[in-house]
Design a protein around this motif. Structure first.
Motif: not given
Length: 199
Positions: A140-141, A160-161, A163, A178, A180
């Motif tokens: 979760r964020r 933060v996201r 998807s 960042q 990913r």
């Protein structure tokens, strides 16, 4: 005269008997018990000097070899907020506390793979890690992802996201660090928000 001799003899016997009794009491008697006032300071405190020192060290957090005290160096350093990217350093592990994940990044492991063609986690740009078998969809964020690195620092990212789909690539805001994570049909984007010193 016989009476005088008898009196002297009797007195001598009494004195000898008294002396023998006194000698027996002084030589054969047990030593007197040590009172609290005469006791050593360590006994009065209830601890020997060595045990007292060990207890003081344990209470202050110092490590005493062989006494089971935990060294303060085993604890992670405090979390510090960062305002910019860190220097590049090789990632060592992937930790996701909210999912109970703590995996090493070693050659040949299928669970976590860092895309070495892009930035290192914590450096400027978007670092990409491919993960398998992790429940990324449950993130979760606001949750954190931690990457311990070879420079004795742990980069801490905040999600933060989340998807659906296998979005990948190193695109991101210029100059921003960042991370990913891509696994299955889920991609997670997290931003570097802190770092802590690891020992």
């Amino acid at each position: 005269m016989p009476r005088a001799k008898w009196a002297v003899a009797s007195l001598t016997v009494v004195l000898l008997s008294t002396g023998i009794v006194v000698l027996q009491r002084t030589e054969g008697a047990r030593p007197a018990a040590v009172t609290t006032d005469d006791a050593l300071p360590s006994r009065a405190l209830g601890l020997s000097g060595h045990r007292r020192l060990v207890r003081e060290l344990e209470q202050s957090g110092e490590h005493t070899p062989g006494m089971g005290a935990r060294s303060p160096r085993t604890a992670p350093g405090p979390l510090r907020t960062v305002t910019g990217p860190l220097r590049a350093a090789r990632p060592l592990r992937l930790r996701i506390p909210s999912l109970g994940v703590d995996l090493p990044l070693t050659a040949g492991r299928a669970e976590v793979a860092w895309d070495t063609g892009g930035p290192a986690p914590g450096a400027a740009g978007t670092a990409v890690m491919m993960v398998e078998g992790l429940r990324l969809g449950e993130l979760r964020r606001g949750r954190t992802i931690e990457i311990p690195r070879a420079d004795s620092r742990t980069a801490v990212f905040t999600v933060v996201r989340i998807s659906p789909g296998r979005a990948s690539g190193h695109e991101g805001a210029p100059g921003r660090a960042q991370l990913r994570l891509v696994g299955g049909e889920t991609a997670v984007l997290a931003r570097l928000t802190g770092q802590r010193r690891t020992h």
